[in-house]
Design a protein around this motif. Structure first.
Motif, PDB file in Angstrom:
ATOM      1  N   ALA A  72      -4.161   9.695   0.483  1.00  0.00           N
ATOM      2  CA  ALA A  72      -4.661   8.340   0.211  1.00  0.00           C
ATOM      3  C   ALA A  72      -3.509   7.415  -0.181  1.00  0.00           C
ATOM      4  CB  ALA A  72      -5.719   8.390  -0.893  1.00  0.00           C
ATOM      5  N   SER A  73      -2.559   7.929  -0.942  1.00  0.00           N
ATOM      6  CA  SER A  73      -1.396   7.129  -1.335  1.00  0.00           C
ATOM      7  C   SER A  73      -0.529   6.791  -0.134  1.00  0.00           C
ATOM      8  CB  SER A  73      -0.556   7.869  -2.376  1.00  0.00           C
ATOM      9  OG  SER A  73      -1.258   7.981  -3.570  1.00  0.00           O
ATOM     10  N   LEU A  74      -0.358   7.747   0.766  1.00  0.00           N
ATOM     11  CA  LEU A  74       0.419   7.479   1.983  1.00  0.00           C
ATOM     12  C   LEU A  74      -0.194   6.346   2.779  1.00  0.00           C
ATOM     13  CD1 LEU A  74       1.368  11.015   3.354  1.00  0.00           C
ATOM     14  CD2 LEU A  74       2.935   9.206   2.658  1.00  0.00           C
ATOM     15  N   VAL A  75      -1.503   6.391   2.927  1.00  0.00           N
ATOM     16  CA  VAL A  75      -2.188   5.341   3.677  1.00  0.00           C
ATOM     17  C   VAL A  75      -2.074   4.008   2.945  1.00  0.00           C
ATOM     18  CG1 VAL A  75      -4.452   4.555   4.489  1.00  0.00           C
ATOM     19  CG2 VAL A  75      -3.779   6.943   4.795  1.00  0.00           C
ATOM     20  N   TYR A  76      -2.324   4.032   1.646  1.00  0.00           N
ATOM     21  CA  TYR A  76      -2.294   2.799   0.854  1.00  0.00           C
ATOM     22  C   TYR A  76      -0.909   2.153   0.857  1.00  0.00           C
ATOM     23  CZ  TYR A  76      -2.457  -0.348  -3.152  1.00  0.00           C
ATOM     24  OH  TYR A  76      -2.370  -1.448  -3.958  1.00  0.00           O
ATOM     25  N   PHE A  77       0.109   2.941   0.605  1.00  0.00           N
ATOM     26  CA  PHE A  77       1.454   2.390   0.535  1.00  0.00           C
ATOM     27  C   PHE A  77       2.064   2.155   1.911  1.00  0.00           C
ATOM     28  CE2 PHE A  77       1.107   4.043  -3.794  1.00  0.00           C
ATOM     29  CZ  PHE A  77       1.473   2.901  -4.486  1.00  0.00           C
ATOM     30  N   GLY A  78       1.406   2.610   2.968  1.00  0.00           N
ATOM     31  CA  GLY A  78       1.872   2.323   4.320  1.00  0.00           C
ATOM     32  C   GLY A  78       1.561   0.900   4.748  1.00  0.00           C
ATOM     33  N   GLY A  79       0.577   0.290   4.092  1.00  0.00           N
ATOM     34  CA  GLY A  79       0.207  -1.086   4.411  1.00  0.00           C
ATOM     35  C   GLY A  79       0.924  -2.056   3.496  1.00  0.00           C
ATOM     36  N   HIS A  80       0.156  -2.927   2.897  1.00  0.00           N
ATOM     37  CA  HIS A  80       0.694  -3.918   1.967  1.00  0.00           C
ATOM     38  C   HIS A  80       0.107  -3.645   0.584  1.00  0.00           C
ATOM     39  CE1 HIS A  80       2.460  -6.162   5.239  1.00  0.00           C
ATOM     40  NE2 HIS A  80       1.302  -6.094   5.886  1.00  0.00           N
ATOM     41  N   PRO A  81       0.740  -2.768  -0.184  1.00  0.00           N
ATOM     42  CA  PRO A  81       0.173  -2.402  -1.486  1.00  0.00           C
ATOM     43  C   PRO A  81       0.238  -3.555  -2.485  1.00  0.00           C
ATOM     44  CG  PRO A  81       2.337  -1.410  -1.212  1.00  0.00           C
ATOM     45  CD  PRO A  81       1.985  -2.067   0.098  1.00  0.00           C
ATOM     46  N   PHE A  82      -0.802  -3.646  -3.300  1.00  0.00           N
ATOM     47  CA  PHE A  82      -0.872  -4.685  -4.321  1.00  0.00           C
ATOM     48  C   PHE A  82      -0.497  -4.165  -5.700  1.00  0.00           C
ATOM     49  CE2 PHE A  82      -3.860  -6.031  -1.023  1.00  0.00           C
ATOM     50  CZ  PHE A  82      -3.350  -7.284  -0.735  1.00  0.00           C
ATOM     51  N   THR A  83      -0.304  -2.856  -5.824  1.00  0.00           N
ATOM     52  CA  THR A  83       0.023  -2.256  -7.116  1.00  0.00           C
ATOM     53  C   THR A  83       1.257  -1.374  -6.973  1.00  0.00           C
ATOM     54  OG1 THR A  83      -1.452  -0.381  -6.687  1.00  0.00           O
ATOM     55  CG2 THR A  83      -2.380  -2.227  -7.913  1.00  0.00           C
ATOM     56  N   THR A  84       1.885  -1.078  -8.109  1.00  0.00           N
ATOM     57  CA  THR A  84       3.032  -0.164  -8.120  1.00  0.00           C
ATOM     58  C   THR A  84       2.519   1.269  -8.017  1.00  0.00           C
ATOM     59  OG1 THR A  84       2.992   0.118 -10.510  1.00  0.00           O
ATOM     60  CG2 THR A  84       4.259  -1.761  -9.647  1.00  0.00           C
ATOM     61  N   PRO A  85       3.392   2.222  -7.712  1.00  0.00           N
ATOM     62  CA  PRO A  85       2.961   3.621  -7.680  1.00  0.00           C
ATOM     63  C   PRO A  85       2.346   4.088  -9.005  1.00  0.00           C
ATOM     64  CG  PRO A  85       5.040   3.421  -6.554  1.00  0.00           C
ATOM     65  CD  PRO A  85       4.754   2.081  -7.178  1.00  0.00           C
ATOM     66  N   LEU A  86       2.908   3.666 -10.128  1.00  0.00           N
ATOM     67  CA  LEU A  86       2.363   4.067 -11.426  1.00  0.00           C
ATOM     68  C   LEU A  86       0.963   3.494 -11.626  1.00  0.00           C
ATOM     69  CD1 LEU A  86       2.705   5.476 -14.149  1.00  0.00           C
ATOM     70  CD2 LEU A  86       3.770   3.373 -14.997  1.00  0.00           C
ATOM     71  N   GLN A  87       0.775   2.229 -11.302  1.00  0.00           N
ATOM     72  CA  GLN A  87      -0.547   1.614 -11.439  1.00  0.00           C
ATOM     73  C   GLN A  87      -1.567   2.285 -10.529  1.00  0.00           C
ATOM     74  OE1 GLN A  87       0.701  -2.349 -10.459  1.00  0.00           O
ATOM     75  NE2 GLN A  87       0.660  -3.028 -12.603  1.00  0.00           N
ATOM     76  N   THR A  88      -1.151   2.595  -9.317  1.00  0.00           N
ATOM     77  CA  THR A  88      -2.040   3.260  -8.371  1.00  0.00           C
ATOM     78  C   THR A  88      -2.432   4.640  -8.872  1.00  0.00           C
ATOM     79  OG1 THR A  88      -1.010   2.051  -6.557  1.00  0.00           O
ATOM     80  CG2 THR A  88      -2.277   4.005  -5.965  1.00  0.00           C
ATOM     81  N   ALA A  89      -1.473   5.397  -9.395  1.00  0.00           N
ATOM     82  CA  ALA A  89      -1.774   6.728  -9.934  1.00  0.00           C
ATOM     83  C   ALA A  89      -2.750   6.632 -11.101  1.00  0.00           C
ATOM     84  CB  ALA A  89      -0.485   7.423 -10.365  1.00  0.00           C
ATOM     85  N   ILE A  90      -2.577   5.634 -11.951  1.00  0.00           N
ATOM     86  CA  ILE A  90      -3.498   5.442 -13.081  1.00  0.00           C
ATOM     87  C   ILE A  90      -4.897   5.103 -12.569  1.00  0.00           C
ATOM     88  CG2 ILE A  90      -4.033   3.928 -15.031  1.00  0.00           C
ATOM     89  CD1 ILE A  90      -0.975   3.810 -15.555  1.00  0.00           C
ATOM     90  N   ILE A  91      -4.995   4.251 -11.574  1.00  0.00           N
ATOM     91  CA  ILE A  91      -6.295   3.875 -11.016  1.00  0.00           C
ATOM     92  C   ILE A  91      -6.983   5.078 -10.377  1.00  0.00           C
ATOM     93  CG2 ILE A  91      -7.408   2.507  -9.199  1.00  0.00           C
ATOM     94  CD1 ILE A  91      -5.247   0.335  -9.823  1.00  0.00           C
ATOM     95  N   TYR A  92      -6.257   5.825  -9.546  1.00  0.00           N
ATOM     96  CA  TYR A  92      -6.841   6.998  -8.886  1.00  0.00           C
ATOM     97  C   TYR A  92      -7.318   8.018  -9.919  1.00  0.00           C
ATOM     98  CZ  TYR A  92      -4.999   5.712  -4.220  1.00  0.00           C
ATOM     99  OH  TYR A  92      -4.726   5.108  -3.019  1.00  0.00           O
ATOM    100  N   THR A  93      -6.465   8.329 -10.888  1.00  0.00           N
ATOM    101  CA  THR A  93      -6.814   9.332 -11.891  1.00  0.00           C
ATOM    102  C   THR A  93      -7.975   8.860 -12.755  1.00  0.00           C
ATOM    103  OG1 THR A  93      -4.510  10.052 -11.892  1.00  0.00           O
ATOM    104  CG2 THR A  93      -5.891  10.833 -13.692  1.00  0.00           C
TER     105      THR A  93
END
Length: 96
Positions: free
Chosen positions: A27-48
């Motif tokens: 899911a992160s690969l797909v998300y960050f392959g486009g135009h991400p609106f959050t940093t990796p840390l923010q995304t990890a916090i949201i997913y978790t």
């Protein structure tokens, strides 16, 4: 060993501990392959946080009717940590 003397396979919780980080890394690969609106840390916090909330509300409250699952480090907290790590590391590598 089973009743027939065959070795037991891995427990069902083991499959989730392996599958969950792989799914969230994808899911992160797909998300960050486009135009991400959050940093990796923010995304990890949201997913978790989403997984913890679903486990808390749906699994513990409605399905198991017990919060005892949160006492299991191997069955609950390690998969949460692996999801967080997979999402954060995948995002960090993809953003570079």
């Amino acid at each position: 060993m089973t009743a027939r003397g065959l070795p037991r396979g891995p427990s069902p919780g083991c499959h989730g501990a392996v599958a969950a980080p792989v799914i969230f890394a994808g899911a992160s690969l797909v998300y960050f392959g486009g135009h991400p609106f959050t940093t990796p840390l923010q995304t990890a916090i949201i997913y978790t946080s989403a997984v913890v909330a679903l486990d808390l509300v749906v699994v513990a409250t409605f399905l198991e009717k017990s919060y005892a699952m949160f006492a299991s480090v191997l069955g609950t907290w390690i998969p949460f940590a692996l999801i967080f790590g997979a999402a954060c590391i995948t995002g960090a590598l993809r953003v570079k």
